[in-house]
Scaffold this motif. Structure first.
Motif, PDB file in Angstrom:
ATOM      1  N   MET A 175       0.837  -1.208   0.000  1.00 18.48           N
ATOM      2  CA  MET A 175       0.000   0.000   0.000  1.00 18.48           C
ATOM      3  C   MET A 175       0.866   1.249   0.000  1.00 18.48           C
ATOM      4  N   ILE A 176       0.387   2.273  -0.664  1.00 20.78           N
ATOM      5  CA  ILE A 176       1.161   3.512  -0.774  1.00 20.78           C
ATOM      6  C   ILE A 176       1.074   4.301   0.529  1.00 20.78           C
ATOM      7  N   LYS A 177       2.242   4.735   0.994  1.00 21.45           N
ATOM      8  CA  LYS A 177       2.257   5.554   2.204  1.00 21.45           C
ATOM      9  C   LYS A 177       2.111   7.026   1.840  1.00 21.45           C
ATOM     10  N   VAL A 178       1.173   7.682   2.520  1.00 23.12           N
ATOM     11  CA  VAL A 178       0.979   9.124   2.339  1.00 23.12           C
ATOM     12  C   VAL A 178       1.215   9.782   3.705  1.00 23.12           C
ATOM     13  N   PHE A 179       2.000  10.847   3.705  1.00 25.03           N
ATOM     14  CA  PHE A 179       2.389  11.493   4.958  1.00 25.03           C
ATOM     15  C   PHE A 179       1.780  12.892   5.072  1.00 25.03           C
ATOM     16  N   VAL A 180       1.141  13.150   6.201  1.00 25.97           N
ATOM     17  CA  VAL A 180       0.619  14.501   6.498  1.00 25.97           C
ATOM     18  C   VAL A 180       1.102  14.881   7.898  1.00 25.97           C
ATOM     19  N   PRO A 181       1.880  15.964   8.038  1.00 27.79           N
ATOM     20  CA  PRO A 181       2.477  16.304   9.324  1.00 27.79           C
ATOM     21  C   PRO A 181       1.473  16.605  10.440  1.00 27.79           C
ATOM     22  N   ARG A 182       1.940  16.375  11.674  1.00 28.46           N
ATOM     23  CA  ARG A 182       1.110  16.628  12.849  1.00 28.46           C
ATOM     24  C   ARG A 182       1.722  17.690  13.750  1.00 28.46           C
ATOM     25  N   ASP A 183       2.737  18.369  13.268  1.00 33.31           N
ATOM     26  CA  ASP A 183       3.363  19.463  14.001  1.00 33.31           C
ATOM     27  C   ASP A 183       2.353  20.610  14.206  1.00 33.31           C
ATOM     28  N   SER A 184       2.528  21.366  15.283  1.00 30.95           N
ATOM     29  CA  SER A 184       1.591  22.465  15.601  1.00 30.95           C
ATOM     30  C   SER A 184       1.385  23.439  14.453  1.00 30.95           C
TER      31      SER A 184
ATOM     32  N   VAL B 138      -9.048   3.712  -3.252  1.00 28.77           N
ATOM     33  CA  VAL B 138      -7.585   3.706  -3.366  1.00 28.77           C
ATOM     34  C   VAL B 138      -7.007   3.338  -1.999  1.00 28.77           C
ATOM     35  N   GLU B 139      -6.207   2.295  -1.980  1.00 29.10           N
ATOM     36  CA  GLU B 139      -5.683   1.872  -0.681  1.00 29.10           C
ATOM     37  C   GLU B 139      -4.412   2.653  -0.340  1.00 29.10           C
ATOM     38  N   ILE B 140      -4.479   3.357   0.774  1.00 31.74           N
ATOM     39  CA  ILE B 140      -3.302   4.106   1.227  1.00 31.74           C
ATOM     40  C   ILE B 140      -3.083   3.851   2.715  1.00 31.74           C
ATOM     41  N   VAL B 141      -1.841   4.071   3.174  1.00 32.51           N
ATOM     42  CA  VAL B 141      -1.584   4.126   4.613  1.00 32.51           C
ATOM     43  C   VAL B 141      -1.268   5.587   4.912  1.00 32.51           C
ATOM     44  N   LEU B 142      -2.103   6.193   5.724  1.00 29.44           N
ATOM     45  CA  LEU B 142      -1.896   7.598   6.050  1.00 29.44           C
ATOM     46  C   LEU B 142      -1.053   7.693   7.329  1.00 29.44           C
ATOM     47  N   ILE B 143       0.102   8.322   7.203  1.00 29.60           N
ATOM     48  CA  ILE B 143       0.992   8.454   8.356  1.00 29.60           C
ATOM     49  C   ILE B 143       1.081   9.911   8.761  1.00 29.60           C
TER      50      ILE B 143
ATOM     51  N   PRO C 132       0.037  22.639   4.843  1.00 28.64           N
ATOM     52  CA  PRO C 132       0.307  21.214   5.024  1.00 28.64           C
ATOM     53  C   PRO C 132       1.111  20.616   3.852  1.00 28.64           C
ATOM     54  N   PHE C 133       2.247  20.033   4.228  1.00 28.29           N
ATOM     55  CA  PHE C 133       3.239  19.519   3.299  1.00 28.29           C
ATOM     56  C   PHE C 133       3.028  18.006   3.175  1.00 28.29           C
ATOM     57  N   VAL C 134       2.394  17.587   2.098  1.00 25.88           N
ATOM     58  CA  VAL C 134       2.020  16.176   1.947  1.00 25.88           C
ATOM     59  C   VAL C 134       3.095  15.448   1.138  1.00 25.88           C
ATOM     60  N   GLU C 135       3.464  14.260   1.621  1.00 22.68           N
ATOM     61  CA  GLU C 135       4.470  13.469   0.906  1.00 22.68           C
ATOM     62  C   GLU C 135       3.906  12.104   0.532  1.00 22.68           C
ATOM     63  N   VAL C 136       4.358  11.587  -0.594  1.00 22.91           N
ATOM     64  CA  VAL C 136       3.939  10.261  -1.053  1.00 22.91           C
ATOM     65  C   VAL C 136       5.193   9.432  -1.300  1.00 22.91           C
ATOM     66  N   GLU C 137       5.167   8.211  -0.786  1.00 23.69           N
ATOM     67  CA  GLU C 137       6.334   7.350  -0.944  1.00 23.69           C
ATOM     68  C   GLU C 137       6.411   6.788  -2.369  1.00 23.69           C
ATOM     69  N   THR C 138       7.625   6.776  -2.916  1.00 23.40           N
ATOM     70  CA  THR C 138       7.832   6.134  -4.221  1.00 23.40           C
ATOM     71  C   THR C 138       9.135   5.337  -4.133  1.00 23.40           C
TER      72      THR C 138
ATOM     73  N   ALA D 194      -5.311  13.401 -10.451  1.00 20.00           N
ATOM     74  CA  ALA D 194      -3.986  13.353 -11.100  1.00 20.00           C
ATOM     75  C   ALA D 194      -3.224  12.091 -10.706  1.00 20.00           C
ATOM     76  N   ASN D 195      -3.891  11.224  -9.963  1.00 18.40           N
ATOM     77  CA  ASN D 195      -3.258   9.965  -9.547  1.00 18.40           C
ATOM     78  C   ASN D 195      -1.978  10.222  -8.727  1.00 18.40           C
ATOM     79  N   PHE D 196      -2.101  11.142  -7.740  1.00 17.73           N
ATOM     80  CA  PHE D 196      -0.906  11.555  -6.998  1.00 17.73           C
ATOM     81  C   PHE D 196      -0.312  10.439  -6.139  1.00 17.73           C
ATOM     82  N   THR D 197      -1.076   9.407  -5.852  1.00 17.02           N
ATOM     83  CA  THR D 197      -0.513   8.312  -5.048  1.00 17.02           C
ATOM     84  C   THR D 197       0.508   7.517  -5.862  1.00 17.02           C
ATOM     85  N   ASP D 198       0.438   7.667  -7.193  1.00 15.43           N
ATOM     86  CA  ASP D 198       1.526   7.152  -8.035  1.00 15.43           C
ATOM     87  C   ASP D 198       2.336   8.398  -8.398  1.00 15.43           C
TER      88      ASP D 198
END
Lengths: 517, 159
Positions: free
Chosen positions: A1-10, A33-38, A50-56, A77-81
């Motif tokens: 599954m694709i990892k998607v990152f969304v920060p939790r900083d203040s 779409v199956e993702i793991v949200l971290i 919010p600075f979103v990152e996707v693992e590739t 735009a199929n950003f998970t790929d």
């Protein structure tokens, strides 16, 4: 599954990261779409949160800043790929994180891990080289640990820049049945957030640093004195400290070493003066935060009259990498007597605000323009205040000063905790000088006269000056008063409040004159 | 709003006092525990606190009155903290402050007539890369403008 990152900083949260995370999960569910949200920490590119990152397979790709309204188009735009052409064409696509110029040029030592993973995951911490410093420290004598910190050249990052190793050595040499490690997390300076970023984005490094400090000086109890304005830091610290206890990194018999160390977080209560180490100790003891006379130094008679190391968050969080990679590795960065790196915080009226960790020696101009991108309003930067509310205001003519403790001292300024607050040309420096006195009047502990009375009288005299009453006479009075405060105050509160006042007067006299003419 | 202490609150406070007895430097965490629980620190309990902590009543009063965070009277249902520090000033917080005060018709350290919002100044929320900042209860907001203040306030007023 694709990892998607969304920060939790203040700061990420303050710009809506929770809503973005929710929207991404909901849209993924809706589209199947199956993702793991971290929820990772922030890397400190705060203007892009919010600075979103996707693992590739090539590393992580960033899309930023992502608002809930952008989420649907990202999925279109199929950003998970994230390596796909459609993803690359999205307007928020920034490319590979590791190739971002803003990050690539930095020297991330203390902040090596910030933003990479979920800050409360101990497994992630260990996978990312965490606890290697402690592992080494457990095989070393106290003297050798202290020597490593001394040799690294690390100086107190809270602002006073006192050599950390020398402080530790005093505590090590003191004999007592109980010693303490106190972490000063009362980060009250406007324009600073690096302590908060460590606590929210890599809390285990602080826990590890305090534990090493305990081993170094023979202390078994640590306190983190945390400002009450940081509720997210409090929750994260408590969660991670509890994990460290459960995993045997805190408590009795740390990792089978026979050594013990305990940490407890104590919430402060909104007094700026408690960032001063002796006032902090009074507060921890359950008293008014009144500054103590020195000597005795806290290293000799500190908390509950026992030998105590009082160190800033950044100082303690820098210890693990020194013990992991060696004193020389750290000392190889920097210039002159300022060794290693300084986490610089770009704040105020700045286009690209955030955290820039660099070896000492970069100039203010590089920070403000290469990293900061100039002012947020697009107007010329007229002044910057470096080092918090007690730091001097610097004009454009001083922007080529290198960030180095001694170079700043030479121009009657301070680096302090590394906060840089930019102001555009609409700022009225007479008003900022008034504010400096006003702030001192509000936050003075009241123990010594120059600070308690001086701040109040200083504000009155400035008001008279700027309203045109006896300008020259009152100008002299402000200078005399400043001199008294600088020479006669017990601590930096009264002793340094004249820095912003006098620098405003010296560098921007027109702002004061225009009002009386 | 009455400051008279309810019996239920007194029981809670006594439990907090008991829980903190013997803790080194107990007064600071004890005051937080009480204020977190019932919203303020009633002056009526100074005698109990002073006895349990072996301090004079003057010392207890001196402690509480020293710290900006502690309050001896109830506040509104929600607390809005507005940053007044330099970084936020550099991004126009003074105008924002004036707007908030006018919108709520209160000055700092006061509560709206309906008892919903108490307005407090704060000197830095550590969000300085995205000034100006405010905090509603424990929610922090950055790059705040007047429109967003309306949203933040409306959200709590209607709950």
């Amino acid at each position: 599954m694709i990892k998607v990152f969304v920060p939790r900083d203040s700061t990420a949260l303050s710009l809506g990261a929770n809503r973005t995370a929710k929207a991404i999960q909901a849209e993924a569910d809706k589209r199947g779409v199956e993702i793991v949200l971290i929820r990772n920490g922030s890397r400190g590119l705060f203007w892009l949160e919010p600075f979103v990152e996707v693992e590739t397979e090539q590393g992580r790709v960033a899309f930023a800043p992502v608002k809930p309204k952008d989420v649907s188009s990202l999925f279109d735009a199929n950003f998970t790929d994230a390596l796909s052409n459609t993803a690359k064409e999205h307007s928020l696509y920034l490319g590979l994180v590791k190739e971002l110029k803003w990050l690539k040029k930095q020297h991330r030592l203390t902040f090596a891990r910030a933003g990479i993973s979920d800050p409360v995951s101990l497994d992630d911490y260990i996978e990312l080289d965490g606890y290697k410093g402690l592992k080494n420290a457990l095989t070393m004598s106290s003297e050798d640990i202290v020597k490593a910190v001394t040799d690294s050249g690390l100086r107190g990052r809270g602002g006073a820049a006192f050599p950390t190793g020398i402080k530790w050595n005093t505590v090590l040499g003191a004999s007592a049945n109980q010693k303490y490690i106190v972490c000063n997390a009362d980060e009250g300076d406007s324009g600073t957030f690096s302590d908060r970023m460590i606590m929210e984005n890599d809390p285990f490094v602080l826990i590890e640093g305090m534990t090493i400090a305990g081993l170094a000086v023979g202390a078994t109890q640590g306190y983190i004195y945390l400002r009450s304005e940081y509720p997210h830091s409090l929750a994260i610290l408590n969660e991670t400290i509890s994990k460290a206890y459960n995993a045997g990194y805190l408590g009795d018999d740390i990792k089978g070493s026979g050594k013990s160390f305990y940490i407890e977080v104590r919430r402060a209560a909104g007094a700026y003066i408690c960032g001063e180490e002796t006032a902090l100790l009074e507060s921890l003891e359950g008293k008014r935060g009144l500054v103590r006379f020195k000597p005795p130094l806290p290293a000799v008679e500190g908390l509950f009259a026992k030998p105590t190391v009082v160190n800033n968050v950044i100082s303690l969080a820098t210890v693990p990498i020194i013990l992991d990679k060696g004193a020389q590795y750290y000392a190889d960065y920097g210039m002159g007597r300022s060794r290693g790196t300084l986490p610089i915080q770009l704040a105020g009226n700045i286009k690209q605000g955030g955290l820039v960790e660099l070896a000492f020696g970069a100039t203010l101009r590089e920070l403000l323009y290469d990293y900061g991108g100039g002012s947020a309003t697009g107007r010329p930067i007229k002044a910057v205040q470096v080092g918090g509310p007690l730091g001097a205001y610097l004009p454009e003519s001083q922007f080529d000063t290198p960030l180095d403790y001694e170079a700043f001292a030479k121009i009657e300024a301070v680096l302090g905790h590394g906060g840089i607050v930019a102001f555009d040309d609409t700022v009225d420096m007479a008003k900022m000088a008034c504010y400096a006195f006003e702030f001192c009047a509000i936050e003075s502990c009241g123990k010594c006269t120059p600070c308690r009375i001086g701040a109040v009288r200083g504000l009155e005299v400035l008001h008279k000056m700027t309203s045109g009453q006896d300008y020259e006479k009152n100008l002299q009075l402000v200078r005399d008063l400043s001199d008294t405060m600088m020479s006669g105050s017990l601590c930096a509160m009264g002793g340094m409040t004249p820095y912003p006042v006098l620098s405003a007067l010296n560098h921007f006299p027109k702002d004061f004159e225009s009002q009386h003419k | 709003m009455s400051d008279t202490l309810a019996a239920a609150d007194l029981i809670k406070i006594e439990a907090h006092i008991d829980a903190h007895k013997g803790l080194p430097g107990a007064l600071l965490p004890l005051m937080h525990a009480i204020q977190d629980d019932i919203g303020y620190i009633p002056e009526e309990i100074y005698p109990q606190v002073s006895k349990a902590m072996a301090l004079s009543i003057a010392e207890v009063h001196g402690f509480i009155s020293f710290y900006h965070h502690f309050r001896t009277h109830p506040v509104g249902k929600h607390v809005l903290q507005v940053c007044r520090a330099e970084s936020c000033q550099a991004m126009g917080s003074e105008k924002l402050e004036a707007y908030i005060k006018a919108k709520l018709s209160v000055d700092y350290h006061n509560t709206t007539a309906d008892g919903k919002i108490t307005l407090l100044p704060v000197y830095c929320l550590g969000n300085c890369a995205c000034s100006p900042s405010v905090m509603m209860n424990e929610e922090i907001y950055g790059r705040v403008d007047m429109k967003q203040i309306d949203d933040i306030v409306n959200e709590v007023i209607h709950d």
